[in-house]
Scaffold this motif. Structure first.
Motif, PDB file in Angstrom:
ATOM      1  N   GLU A   8       1.142  -1.197   0.040  1.00  0.00           N
ATOM      2  CA  GLU A   8       0.248  -0.103   0.018  1.00  0.00           C
ATOM      3  C   GLU A   8       0.849   1.343  -0.042  1.00  0.00           C
ATOM      4  O   GLU A   8       2.170   1.366   0.018  1.00  0.00           O
ATOM      5  CB  GLU A   8      -0.862   0.111   1.367  1.00  0.00           C
ATOM      6  N   HIS A   9       0.382   2.368  -0.219  1.00  0.00           N
ATOM      7  CA  HIS A   9       1.015   3.679  -0.027  1.00  0.00           C
ATOM      8  C   HIS A   9       1.938   3.995  -0.820  1.00  0.00           C
ATOM      9  O   HIS A   9       2.658   5.189  -0.976  1.00  0.00           O
ATOM     10  CB  HIS A   9       1.463   3.831   1.559  1.00  0.00           C
ATOM     11  N   HIS A  10       1.579   3.553  -2.145  1.00  0.00           N
ATOM     12  CA  HIS A  10       2.391   3.929  -3.252  1.00  0.00           C
ATOM     13  C   HIS A  10       1.826   4.903  -4.398  1.00  0.00           C
ATOM     14  O   HIS A  10       2.372   5.194  -5.308  1.00  0.00           O
ATOM     15  CB  HIS A  10       3.501   2.885  -3.968  1.00  0.00           C
ATOM     16  N   GLU A  11       0.678   4.679  -4.300  1.00  0.00           N
ATOM     17  CA  GLU A  11      -0.353   5.416  -5.172  1.00  0.00           C
ATOM     18  C   GLU A  11      -0.093   6.680  -5.259  1.00  0.00           C
ATOM     19  O   GLU A  11       0.234   7.406  -4.348  1.00  0.00           O
ATOM     20  CB  GLU A  11      -1.887   4.970  -4.987  1.00  0.00           C
ATOM     21  N   ASN A  12      -0.121   7.374  -6.533  1.00  0.00           N
ATOM     22  CA  ASN A  12       0.002   8.561  -7.005  1.00  0.00           C
ATOM     23  C   ASN A  12       1.484   9.459  -6.517  1.00  0.00           C
ATOM     24  O   ASN A  12       1.374  10.390  -6.084  1.00  0.00           O
ATOM     25  CB  ASN A  12      -1.191   9.427  -6.607  1.00  0.00           C
ATOM     26  N   LYS A  13       2.446   8.464  -6.586  1.00  0.00           N
ATOM     27  CA  LYS A  13       3.657   9.017  -6.109  1.00  0.00           C
ATOM     28  C   LYS A  13       4.921   8.632  -7.310  1.00  0.00           C
ATOM     29  O   LYS A  13       4.614   7.961  -8.237  1.00  0.00           O
ATOM     30  CB  LYS A  13       4.168   8.203  -5.055  1.00  0.00           C
ATOM     31  N   ALA A  14       5.608   9.660  -7.455  1.00  0.00           N
ATOM     32  CA  ALA A  14       6.679   9.292  -8.317  1.00  0.00           C
ATOM     33  C   ALA A  14       8.108   9.086  -7.688  1.00  0.00           C
ATOM     34  O   ALA A  14       8.474   9.882  -6.760  1.00  0.00           O
ATOM     35  CB  ALA A  14       6.906  10.675  -9.342  1.00  0.00           C
ATOM     36  N   TYR A  15       8.851   8.092  -7.885  1.00  0.00           N
ATOM     37  CA  TYR A  15      10.196   7.823  -7.102  1.00  0.00           C
ATOM     38  C   TYR A  15      11.175   7.935  -8.239  1.00  0.00           C
ATOM     39  O   TYR A  15      11.307   7.395  -9.286  1.00  0.00           O
ATOM     40  CB  TYR A  15      10.089   6.366  -6.823  1.00  0.00           C
ATOM     41  N   SER A  16      12.195   8.708  -7.968  1.00  0.00           N
ATOM     42  CA  SER A  16      13.453   9.022  -8.965  1.00  0.00           C
ATOM     43  C   SER A  16      14.407   7.809  -8.292  1.00  0.00           C
ATOM     44  O   SER A  16      15.028   8.096  -7.087  1.00  0.00           O
ATOM     45  CB  SER A  16      14.100  10.250  -8.559  1.00  0.00           C
ATOM     46  N   LEU A  17      14.738   7.214  -9.059  1.00  0.00           N
ATOM     47  CA  LEU A  17      15.559   5.809  -8.585  1.00  0.00           C
ATOM     48  C   LEU A  17      16.977   6.103  -9.249  1.00  0.00           C
ATOM     49  O   LEU A  17      17.212   5.918 -10.511  1.00  0.00           O
ATOM     50  CB  LEU A  17      14.792   4.550  -9.191  1.00  0.00           C
ATOM     51  N   THR A  18      17.960   6.105  -8.441  1.00  0.00           N
ATOM     52  CA  THR A  18      19.356   6.069  -8.922  1.00  0.00           C
ATOM     53  C   THR A  18      20.187   5.351  -8.209  1.00  0.00           C
ATOM     54  O   THR A  18      19.872   4.476  -7.148  1.00  0.00           O
ATOM     55  CB  THR A  18      19.783   7.578  -8.783  1.00  0.00           C
ATOM     56  N   GLY A  19      21.616   5.216  -8.613  1.00  0.00           N
ATOM     57  CA  GLY A  19      22.558   4.351  -7.902  1.00  0.00           C
ATOM     58  C   GLY A  19      23.102   5.418  -6.997  1.00  0.00           C
ATOM     59  O   GLY A  19      22.583   6.401  -6.567  1.00  0.00           O
ATOM     60  N   SER A  20      24.027   5.102  -5.984  1.00  0.00           N
ATOM     61  CA  SER A  20      24.433   5.871  -4.790  1.00  0.00           C
ATOM     62  C   SER A  20      25.830   6.789  -5.227  1.00  0.00           C
ATOM     63  O   SER A  20      26.431   7.493  -4.705  1.00  0.00           O
ATOM     64  CB  SER A  20      24.954   4.841  -3.762  1.00  0.00           C
ATOM     65  N   ASP A  21      26.006   6.555  -6.678  1.00  0.00           N
ATOM     66  CA  ASP A  21      27.179   7.293  -7.247  1.00  0.00           C
ATOM     67  C   ASP A  21      26.829   7.890  -8.684  1.00  0.00           C
ATOM     68  O   ASP A  21      26.251   7.116  -9.413  1.00  0.00           O
ATOM     69  CB  ASP A  21      28.441   6.475  -7.346  1.00  0.00           C
ATOM     70  N   ALA A  22      27.334   8.888  -9.045  1.00  0.00           N
ATOM     71  CA  ALA A  22      27.143   9.650 -10.386  1.00  0.00           C
ATOM     72  C   ALA A  22      28.710   9.422 -10.716  1.00  0.00           C
ATOM     73  O   ALA A  22      29.426  10.154 -10.391  1.00  0.00           O
ATOM     74  CB  ALA A  22      26.639  10.996 -10.225  1.00  0.00           C
ATOM     75  N   LEU A  23      28.722   8.867 -12.212  1.00  0.00           N
ATOM     76  CA  LEU A  23      30.113   8.700 -12.611  1.00  0.00           C
ATOM     77  C   LEU A  23      29.647   9.068 -14.371  1.00  0.00           C
ATOM     78  O   LEU A  23      28.927   9.229 -14.771  1.00  0.00           O
ATOM     79  CB  LEU A  23      30.144   6.979 -12.715  1.00  0.00           C
ATOM     80  N   THR A  24      31.048   9.576 -14.703  1.00  0.00           N
ATOM     81  CA  THR A  24      31.172  10.061 -15.854  1.00  0.00           C
ATOM     82  C   THR A  24      31.419   8.633 -16.727  1.00  0.00           C
ATOM     83  O   THR A  24      31.988   7.621 -16.331  1.00  0.00           O
ATOM     84  CB  THR A  24      32.175  11.012 -16.235  1.00  0.00           C
ATOM     85  N   TYR A  25      31.215   8.669 -18.228  1.00  0.00           N
ATOM     86  CA  TYR A  25      31.623   7.490 -19.067  1.00  0.00           C
ATOM     87  C   TYR A  25      33.013   7.148 -19.052  1.00  0.00           C
ATOM     88  O   TYR A  25      33.608   6.083 -19.014  1.00  0.00           O
ATOM     89  CB  TYR A  25      30.962   7.546 -20.211  1.00  0.00           C
ATOM     90  N   TYR A  26      33.883   8.048 -18.415  1.00  0.00           N
ATOM     91  CA  TYR A  26      35.093   7.942 -18.424  1.00  0.00           C
ATOM     92  C   TYR A  26      35.582   7.113 -17.238  1.00  0.00           C
ATOM     93  O   TYR A  26      36.241   6.112 -17.218  1.00  0.00           O
ATOM     94  CB  TYR A  26      36.044   9.186 -18.288  1.00  0.00           C
ATOM     95  N   GLU A  27      34.753   7.495 -16.128  1.00  0.00           N
ATOM     96  CA  GLU A  27      34.837   6.684 -14.929  1.00  0.00           C
ATOM     97  C   GLU A  27      34.446   5.106 -15.176  1.00  0.00           C
ATOM     98  O   GLU A  27      34.916   4.234 -14.483  1.00  0.00           O
ATOM     99  CB  GLU A  27      34.318   7.277 -13.884  1.00  0.00           C
ATOM    100  N   VAL A  28      33.395   5.018 -15.825  1.00  0.00           N
ATOM    101  CA  VAL A  28      32.868   3.685 -16.243  1.00  0.00           C
ATOM    102  C   VAL A  28      33.848   2.789 -17.001  1.00  0.00           C
ATOM    103  O   VAL A  28      34.183   1.657 -16.723  1.00  0.00           O
ATOM    104  CB  VAL A  28      31.547   3.706 -16.938  1.00  0.00           C
ATOM    105  N   ALA A  29      34.398   3.510 -17.772  1.00  0.00           N
ATOM    106  CA  ALA A  29      35.709   2.787 -18.445  1.00  0.00           C
ATOM    107  C   ALA A  29      36.809   2.511 -17.834  1.00  0.00           C
ATOM    108  O   ALA A  29      37.237   1.389 -17.925  1.00  0.00           O
ATOM    109  CB  ALA A  29      36.197   3.650 -19.761  1.00  0.00           C
TER     110      ALA A  29
END
Length: 225
Positions: free
Chosen positions: A121-142
């Motif tokens: 219950e309690h998820h109606e009419n909500k928007a969840y922004s789902l992300t990982g715990s780090d923000a990486l550039t594609y250079y860092e992914v490489a």
């Protein structure tokens, strides 16, 4: 839709004509009395009317069916599914994301959130922004790929024109290429670096990291084309 109370809605990646393919589904759900739609959307979609997800969200809200919007960042699995050929064959990441950072998310985490949204219950009419715990550039992914797989990988940072030409040569439909460019433009403009606590709050654990993802999918990164 007869007898369906809850609907998990996901736009097939190659479909960009939402008016023809997606809106009739939402209308059928409304007529059938569906009580809840969980829609797989996109991080930052509320500021990005270019992508099809924006129109789908608006249509769901207009239908008055209770909803939950899952707005994930870029899927880690796309590195294998969409760009695996370049990564395995050329050892390069070929996407027009500039130096922008992306808070990559593992689809296994998204699935876990979707299950909770559909069964609790309690998820109606909500928007969840789902992300990982780090923000990486594609250079860092490489760099992570290089460290975990024991060979050198690079991020070539192509222009939009170069990306479009290469995707066309691979036989990818123009409409789908346009959607991809819109998504990478989000990263390039710095709109994909957002990190939220929504996933940790719902799952009561930290998101899967890019490094763990590469470890888990090591064999698929190294397999022959």
């Amino acid at each position: 839709m007869k007898g369906v109370e809850k609907l998990f809605l996901m736009r097939p990646p190659h479909i960009s004509n939402t008016k023809k393919y997606m809106l009739p589904v939402i209308e059928a759900a409304r007529i059938a009395g569906v009580k809840h739609i969980v829609f797989l959307s996109l991080l930052g979609v509320e500021k990005n009317p270019i992508v099809p997800h924006y129109k789908v969200e608006k249509a769901i809200q207009k239908s008055t069916i209770p909803y939950t919007f899952l707005r994930p960042s870029f899927f880690m699995q796309n590195l294998i599914q969409q760009h695996g050929e370049e990564i395995r064959r050329d050892r390069e990441i070929f996407v027009p994301a500039g130096n922008g950072k992306t808070s990559f998310i593992d689809v296994r985490d998204i699935a876990a959130v979707a299950v909770k949204a559909l069964t609790e219950e309690h998820h109606e009419n909500k928007a969840y922004s789902l992300t990982g715990s780090d923000a990486l550039t594609y250079y860092e992914v490489a760099t992570i790929l290089s460290e975990e797989l024991g060979m050198d990988f690079t991020y070539t940072n192509p222009s939009i024109k170069q990306f479009k030409e290469k995707m066309k040569a691979k036989g990818i439909p123009t409409e789908f290429i346009t959607v991809m460019i819109g998504i990478y433009l989000t990263a390039k403009l710095g709109l994909a670096k957002k990190i939220t606590d929504d996933l940790a709050m719902i799952l009561e654990r930290k998101p899967i990291t890019v490094r763990q993802f590469v470890k888990d999918y090591r064999e698929e990164f190294l397999m022959e084309n």
